[in-house]
Design an enzyme around this catalytic site. Structure first.
Site, PDB file in Angstrom:
ATOM      1  N   LYS A   1      32.826  46.781  39.851  1.00 56.66           N
ATOM      2  CA  LYS A   1      33.043  48.232  39.971  1.00 56.66           C
ATOM      3  C   LYS A   1      34.037  48.751  38.933  1.00 56.66           C
ATOM      4  O   LYS A   1      33.819  49.810  38.344  1.00 56.66           O
ATOM      5  CB  LYS A   1      33.549  48.518  41.386  1.00 56.66           C
ATOM      6  CG  LYS A   1      33.612  49.997  41.734  1.00 56.66           C
ATOM      7  CD  LYS A   1      34.075  50.161  43.184  1.00 56.66           C
ATOM      8  CE  LYS A   1      34.456  51.604  43.479  1.00 56.66           C
ATOM      9  NZ  LYS A   1      33.304  52.450  43.794  1.00 56.66           N
TER      10      LYS A   1
ATOM     11  N   MET B   1      -3.295  31.342  57.806  1.00 55.20           N
ATOM     12  CA  MET B   1      -3.333  30.111  57.009  1.00 55.20           C
ATOM     13  C   MET B   1      -2.684  28.960  57.767  1.00 55.20           C
ATOM     14  O   MET B   1      -3.208  27.841  57.774  1.00 55.20           O
ATOM     15  CB  MET B   1      -2.649  30.335  55.657  1.00 55.20           C
ATOM     16  CG  MET B   1      -2.824  29.184  54.686  1.00 55.20           C
ATOM     17  SD  MET B   1      -4.562  28.824  54.349  1.00 55.20           S
ATOM     18  CE  MET B   1      -4.816  29.678  52.800  1.00 55.20           C
TER      19      MET B   1
ATOM     20  N   PHE C   1      35.613  42.763  50.790  1.00 54.12           N
ATOM     21  CA  PHE C   1      34.519  43.359  51.548  1.00 54.12           C
ATOM     22  C   PHE C   1      33.263  43.418  50.677  1.00 54.12           C
ATOM     23  O   PHE C   1      33.308  43.869  49.538  1.00 54.12           O
ATOM     24  CB  PHE C   1      34.906  44.768  52.023  1.00 54.12           C
ATOM     25  CG  PHE C   1      33.792  45.471  52.739  1.00 54.12           C
ATOM     26  CD1 PHE C   1      33.323  44.980  53.965  1.00 54.12           C
ATOM     27  CD2 PHE C   1      33.184  46.591  52.201  1.00 54.12           C
ATOM     28  CE1 PHE C   1      32.283  45.618  54.630  1.00 54.12           C
ATOM     29  CE2 PHE C   1      32.143  47.233  52.865  1.00 54.12           C
ATOM     30  CZ  PHE C   1      31.687  46.749  54.079  1.00 54.12           C
ATOM     31  N   GLN C   2      32.158  42.951  51.226  1.00 57.78           N
ATOM     32  CA  GLN C   2      30.858  42.895  50.535  1.00 57.78           C
ATOM     33  C   GLN C   2      30.943  42.110  49.225  1.00 57.78           C
ATOM     34  O   GLN C   2      30.239  42.421  48.263  1.00 57.78           O
ATOM     35  CB  GLN C   2      30.295  44.307  50.308  1.00 57.78           C
ATOM     36  CG  GLN C   2      29.910  44.968  51.626  1.00 57.78           C
ATOM     37  CD  GLN C   2      29.043  46.196  51.468  1.00 57.78           C
ATOM     38  OE1 GLN C   2      29.139  46.926  50.484  1.00 57.78           O
ATOM     39  NE2 GLN C   2      28.190  46.444  52.450  1.00 57.78           N
TER      40      GLN C   2
ATOM     41  N   GLU D   1      16.292  46.095  49.767  1.00 56.82           N
ATOM     42  CA  GLU D   1      16.463  45.613  48.388  1.00 56.82           C
ATOM     43  C   GLU D   1      15.431  44.551  48.009  1.00 56.82           C
ATOM     44  O   GLU D   1      15.070  44.429  46.839  1.00 56.82           O
ATOM     45  CB  GLU D   1      17.867  45.050  48.168  1.00 56.82           C
ATOM     46  CG  GLU D   1      18.976  46.096  48.172  1.00 56.82           C
ATOM     47  CD  GLU D   1      19.578  46.299  49.551  1.00 56.82           C
ATOM     48  OE1 GLU D   1      18.954  45.867  50.556  1.00 56.82           O
ATOM     49  OE2 GLU D   1      20.667  46.901  49.637  1.00 56.82           O
TER      50      GLU D   1
END
Lengths: 566, 163
Positions: A162, A479, A112-113, A50
């Site tokens: 949802k 760097m 959940f999540q 993602e």
């Protein structure tokens, strides 16, 4: 017509002219994906992470100037977007991020999540919305796009539970949107513009200092016209590169920590700085106490908070950069005699600048035995298309690209300037290539950053996005190694990558093509072969391992205290 | 220097946390903050007492204005506003101190709102400096508990905030 929330969301995207989204499915966005299955007007690209999807939406936005769109599921999907959102926020990139959320009755129950993504992203979004009722969805989407693209652009997050995706309502997309608490000033005040013009014409050592705002407001033409009309020298920040053609004799190149000597000297000796869509970042100003000690400052910016944040300003102009520059051009056209007089009076200043340019030009010592990274960048410029889009990661290769590529057109450099996000380059190039399938898109990376989103090779191959990936491999986190060399007694703590990776095999494993060379004589051949190949390509160049980015203003030093050779 | 700022905001989900996170994220101070709905639909008003030099105050007001849910920011520091705060004070009051507490309450035009044989609970209203003053006098007598609302502020004169 009655539709469910998931479908309404897609219809809103269509109404906003979105043709491509970057998203990753999951439990709380499965309803959106079910609708997408038969929704042919929007192209969905599935990244492998993602974070990369968010960077791709960002790259798409930077290359096109349109709003980029990313979708992620709740919980870990949403948290994975945070780096991408923060990257876009720091560089003012218009984006809408849609995250799934657990059903509203479960919010706050540690479901959940479940994660409070609105809370997590509050400091790195321009605004965010939690949609609690499907009836509000269309208006929220309209507001989200409006906020993302207007004023100082930025990422806006829409958290969509949802149950709201499942709930049904009539779809009506509002034609206009009015937010009483959000009225960005877009037109510059005419009196301030007049005063600015008077200050410019009085000055004898002016420098125009241009930032990403000029790119974001598509002000390149106006900027170029004004600066040429008044023969004023122009320096840009990393984010401003391309807004003023670097092949113009009045271009000083980039300023700041790894900027050109002439640009930093000009800033230090200027009697007037005209800041255009730039924010006086610490990488640009060096030590504030000694920054531009002789200069009066005109600051043009759409965001009032940028003005007087870091430096004192003599004349602020709040407004869209393009509008203000257009007004300045009109002013200058009314004052042709004074402009002619002014241009003549700048002669000694131009002589000083030519002197600084000649004294310490941006350069490097080439070699016949080992590949110099700067040489690769120059060859890339020479062999690539005029309108090629370049993205970079963050580190030495990024600065070499800024110094040596020479950007002459806006929106051809995509680079994480504010946040400095390693792993940005490859997915950003992916987004740009999705927007412009016919243009050459090249990402220039180091061997550190490229591995942070290397999984996107799969996305490139699957979606036939022929991005050309250049890896300047010094087997170091270059760097940081450079800082360790200069400031920490060469104690190379954890900056050597040690394990060599076979990038040719890696490209092969993903079904792409790989080239690798360590010979300066083969650089051109590799680039040509890679550009000829029709699919995604990795070009690995084994470069001089301890090459440094120079010149350099050490952190906290004044702009004129540059390390030129070390 | 201390500043009192009124912030008119949309009464939206999360607006308080946006403002609080702006202050903490940018290292600005909050001395007190009070918030409640106004007479206009969907609009709340916050009064924030903060401190900083002119440059910091300019940043605070600009950054507040930049938040999408902020409708208007008013800085009352130039004396253009009237400030009031309410305090509920539970103070020990036994034997000889009972009369002293009553005298102080009377002088400050405060009110006793709860009495027990051993205590008074006082409601005091006024400018925050007046609250500080009554507290200074009550403290030696035995302050058991203190609740202050933080200042609220409104502009002087006939005009409302819209002008």
């Amino acid at each position: 017509m009655k539709m469910n929330g998931a479908r309404i969301m897609l219809e809103c995207l269509k109404k906003e002219g979105v043709d491509t989204v970057f998203g990753y499915p999951g439990g709380t966005v499965i309803n959106i994906y079910d609708e997408l299955f038969s929704f042919k007007e929007i192209r969905h690209i599935l990244p492998r992470h993602e974070q990369a999807g968010t960077h791709a939406a960002d790259g798409y936005a930077r290359a096109t100037g349109r709003v980029g769109v990313a979708i992620a599921t709740s919980g870990p999907g949403a948290t994975n977007t945070v780096t991408g959102i923060a990257t876009a926020y720091m560089d003012s990139i218009p984006m809408v991020i849609i995250t799934g959320q657990v059903p509203t009755p479960l919010i706050g129950n540690d479901a959940f999540q479940e994660v409070d993504i609105i809370g997590i992203t509050r400091p790195c979004t321009k605004h965010s919305f939690l949609v609690k009722d499907v009836k509000e969805l269309a208006l929220i989407m309209k507001k989200a796009f409006y906020i993302a693209r207007t004023g100082r652009p930025g990422p806006v997050l829409v958290d969509l539970p949802k149950d709201v995706q499942i709930a049904q309502t009539e779809f009506v997309y509002p034609e206009t949107v009015e937010i009483r608490s959000y009225k960005p000033t877009t037109t510059g005040h005419p009196r301030q513009v007049e005063k600015a013009m008077a200050m410019m014409l009085e000055s004898r050592r002016p420098v125009v200092y241009v930032g990403g705002g000029a790119v974001l407001s598509n002000a390149s033409d106006e900027l170029t016209e004004l600066c040429r009309k008044l023969a004023m020298p122009v320096t840009t920040t990393l984010m401003g590169l391309g807004s003023f053609p670097e092949n113009d004799p009045n271009s000083l190149g980039m300023l700041g920590m790894h900027g050109a000597y002439c640009a930093n000297m000009a800033m230090t000796h200027a009697d007037l700085i005209i800041a255009i869509g730039a924010r006086f970042d610490d990488r640009v100003t060096g030590k504030l106490a000694t920054f531009a000690p002789h200069a009066r400052i005109i600051h043009v910016d759409v965001d009032p908070t940028s003005i007087k944040k870091n430096v004192r300003v003599d004349l602020p102009i709040v407004g869209d950069v393009r509008d203000v520059l257009a007004k300045m051009i009109k002013q200058a056209d009314k004052l042709t005699d004074k402009v002619a007089e002014f241009k003549a009076a700048l002669a000694p200043w131009h002589e000083d600048i030519v002197g600084w340019k000649a004294k310490h030009p941006i350069g490097y010592k080439n070699s016949t035995t080992v590949i110099k990274p700067q040489f690769v960048i120059q060859k890339l410029r020479e062999l690539s298309d005029e309108d090629a889009i370049i993205s970079t990661d963050v580190g030495q290769h990024q600065m070499w690209t800024a110094q040596f590529f020479q950007f002459n057109k806006p929106r051809t450099l995509l680079s994480s300037g504010g946040l400095g996000t390693m792993g940005y380059g490859l997915p950003a190039a992916m987004g740009a290539q999705a927007a412009f399938p016919e243009r050459q898109v090249i990402t220039i990376c180091g061997d550190g950053g490229v591995q942070m989103n290397i999984q996107e090779m799969a996305t490139l191959v699957q979606n036939r996005l022929p991005v050309k990936i250049v890896i300047l491999n010094n087997n170091f986190l270059g760097m940081v190694r450079q800082w360790q060399e200069l400031f920490f007694d060469k104690r190379y703590s954890s900056t050597c990558m040690e394990l060599p990776i076979d990038y040719v095999k890696l490209a092969d494993a993903y079904g792409a093509k790989g080239f690798s060379t360590s010979k300066p004589g083969e650089v051109e051949k590799v680039i040509k072969a890679a550009f000829k190949h029709t699919g995604p390509v990795i070009m690995e160049f084994m470069i001089a391992r301890e090459e440094k980015v120079l010149p350099m203003v050490p952190a906290g030093a004044s702009l004129n205290e540059m390390v030129l050779n070390a | 220097m201390q500043h009192t700022i009124s912030v008119l905001v949309e009464n939206e989900f999360g607006v308080l946390s946006r403002i609080a996170s702006l202050f903490s994220g940018r290292g600005f101070n909050i001395d007190s903050l009070s918030v409640a709905p106004t007479n206009e639909d969907g609009m709340s008003r916050m009064t924030i007492v903060t401190r900083g030099d002119d440059q910091i105050l300019e940043q605070i007001t600009k950054q507040l204005n930049k938040l999408i849910d902020v409708i208007k920011v008013i800085d009352f520091t130039d004396g253009s506003g009237i400030e009031r705060e309410l305090a509920l004070i539970k103070v020990t009051a036994e034997d000889e101190s009972r009369a002293e507490v009553l005298r102080i309450v009377d002088i400050f035009r405060a009110k006793i709102i709860d009495v027990t044989p051993k205590s008074y609970t006082i409601e005091a209203t006024g400018n925050p400096l007046k609250i500080d003053a009554i507290l200074d006098l009550l403290r030696p007598l035995g302050l058991k508990e203190l609740v202050r609302t933080g200042a609220v502020s409104i502009g002087r004169g006939a005009k409302g905030w819209k002008g």
